[in-house]
Design a protein around this motif. Sequence first.
Motif, PDB file in Angstrom:
ATOM      1  N   SER A  17     -12.426  -3.706  -1.304  1.00  0.00           N
ATOM      2  CA  SER A  17     -11.283  -2.816  -1.486  1.00  0.00           C
ATOM      3  C   SER A  17     -10.271  -3.373  -2.477  1.00  0.00           C
ATOM      4  O   SER A  17     -10.088  -4.583  -2.580  1.00  0.00           O
ATOM      5  CB  SER A  17     -10.586  -2.604  -0.137  1.00  0.00           C
ATOM      6  N   GLU A  26      -7.131  -7.249  -5.304  1.00  0.00           N
ATOM      7  CA  GLU A  26      -7.768  -7.038  -4.008  1.00  0.00           C
ATOM      8  C   GLU A  26      -6.788  -6.380  -3.038  1.00  0.00           C
ATOM      9  O   GLU A  26      -5.579  -6.593  -3.102  1.00  0.00           O
ATOM     10  CB  GLU A  26      -8.256  -8.372  -3.432  1.00  0.00           C
ATOM     11  N   ASN A  27      -7.333  -5.598  -2.143  1.00  0.00           N
ATOM     12  CA  ASN A  27      -6.569  -4.980  -1.054  1.00  0.00           C
ATOM     13  C   ASN A  27      -5.324  -4.270  -1.584  1.00  0.00           C
ATOM     14  O   ASN A  27      -5.433  -3.340  -2.351  1.00  0.00           O
ATOM     15  CB  ASN A  27      -6.265  -6.025   0.018  1.00  0.00           C
ATOM     16  N   ARG A  61     -18.781   4.996  -6.976  1.00  0.00           N
ATOM     17  CA  ARG A  61     -17.475   4.589  -7.491  1.00  0.00           C
ATOM     18  C   ARG A  61     -17.368   4.768  -9.014  1.00  0.00           C
ATOM     19  O   ARG A  61     -16.317   5.183  -9.500  1.00  0.00           O
ATOM     20  CB  ARG A  61     -17.162   3.145  -7.084  1.00  0.00           C
ATOM     21  N   TRP A  77     -10.441   1.706  -2.979  1.00  0.00           N
ATOM     22  CA  TRP A  77     -10.871   1.623  -1.576  1.00  0.00           C
ATOM     23  C   TRP A  77     -11.835   2.784  -1.322  1.00  0.00           C
ATOM     24  O   TRP A  77     -11.670   3.882  -1.874  1.00  0.00           O
ATOM     25  CB  TRP A  77      -9.673   1.782  -0.642  1.00  0.00           C
ATOM     26  N   GLU A  78     -12.808   2.584  -0.475  1.00  0.00           N
ATOM     27  CA  GLU A  78     -13.800   3.645  -0.243  1.00  0.00           C
ATOM     28  C   GLU A  78     -13.162   4.946   0.253  1.00  0.00           C
ATOM     29  O   GLU A  78     -13.641   6.030  -0.048  1.00  0.00           O
ATOM     30  CB  GLU A  78     -14.876   3.174   0.751  1.00  0.00           C
ATOM     31  N   HIS A  79     -12.047   4.848   1.002  1.00  0.00           N
ATOM     32  CA  HIS A  79     -11.436   6.078   1.520  1.00  0.00           C
ATOM     33  C   HIS A  79     -10.966   6.999   0.391  1.00  0.00           C
ATOM     34  O   HIS A  79     -10.732   8.170   0.609  1.00  0.00           O
ATOM     35  CB  HIS A  79     -10.295   5.774   2.508  1.00  0.00           C
ATOM     36  N   GLN A 101       0.824  -1.208   0.000  1.00  0.00           N
ATOM     37  CA  GLN A 101       0.000   0.000   0.000  1.00  0.00           C
ATOM     38  C   GLN A 101       0.864   1.267   0.000  1.00  0.00           C
ATOM     39  O   GLN A 101       0.480   2.279  -0.596  1.00  0.00           O
ATOM     40  CB  GLN A 101      -0.955  -0.011   1.201  1.00  0.00           C
ATOM     41  N   ASP A 112      -6.977   3.765  -7.079  1.00  0.00           N
ATOM     42  CA  ASP A 112      -7.372   3.250  -5.767  1.00  0.00           C
ATOM     43  C   ASP A 112      -8.899   3.192  -5.707  1.00  0.00           C
ATOM     44  O   ASP A 112      -9.562   4.226  -5.859  1.00  0.00           O
ATOM     45  CB  ASP A 112      -6.822   4.222  -4.708  1.00  0.00           C
ATOM     46  N   TRP A 167      -7.635  -2.253  -6.199  1.00  0.00           N
ATOM     47  CA  TRP A 167      -7.084  -1.341  -7.198  1.00  0.00           C
ATOM     48  C   TRP A 167      -7.433  -1.844  -8.592  1.00  0.00           C
ATOM     49  O   TRP A 167      -7.618  -3.041  -8.801  1.00  0.00           O
ATOM     50  CB  TRP A 167      -5.558  -1.276  -7.065  1.00  0.00           C
TER      51      TRP A 167
END
Length: 200
Positions: free
Chosen positions: A128, A147-148, A178, A166-168, A78, A164, A130
């Motif tokens: 989550s 994933e992740n 999204r 991921w929801e953040h 990450q 990215d 990419w």
Amino acid sequence: MAFTLPDLPYAHDALAGAGMSKETMEFHHDLHHNAYVVNGSKLIEGTEWANKSLEEIVTGTYQAGAVAQNGIFNNASQHWNHTQFWEMMGPNSGAMPGALEARIVDAFGSVDEFKTQFNAAGVGQFGSGWVWLVVDTDGTLKITKTENGVNPLCFGQTTLLGCDVWEHSYYIDFRNKRPVYLTNFLDNLVNWENVAARLG
Ligand code: MN3
């Protein structure tokens, strides 16, 4: 060697007009990315990975199917992913360089079709992760999703572009939308000069 949080290559509010707010940058870069840096640095301290390069740590700790149990991999990957992500965006999105456009048209038929497929892959990543544009080991351009924190380094691929999902990354500016975030990323945020330079 401990990880270091890189400065953003632009001001925190530089992308606000293009759909990525200062608040998102303050959370995403200063808090989320920094947490991977701090936690990863703690985890590698005193281990065989302490003096390895970030790329060596990512590829050396990747274990297919065991990602959730692998703290060093998760934080290192990450850290690498976000460092690329900031560089792949910019306040002057601009036109796609000709050499990159030619490769994309060759692989996907048109730039619009590439964007459609990239968006669909990002939307289709459950949970989550990419979405990537890579040069695969056979030399062809491919769109992948992971994933992740899993990234193209794990598969020996060259990373051209990553987003990215991921929801953040999108919840402050786009809430749960999204697909709209991905469309905006491709149309307004990508620094295509940076992407083209990765072709080598
Ligand atoms: Mn993120």
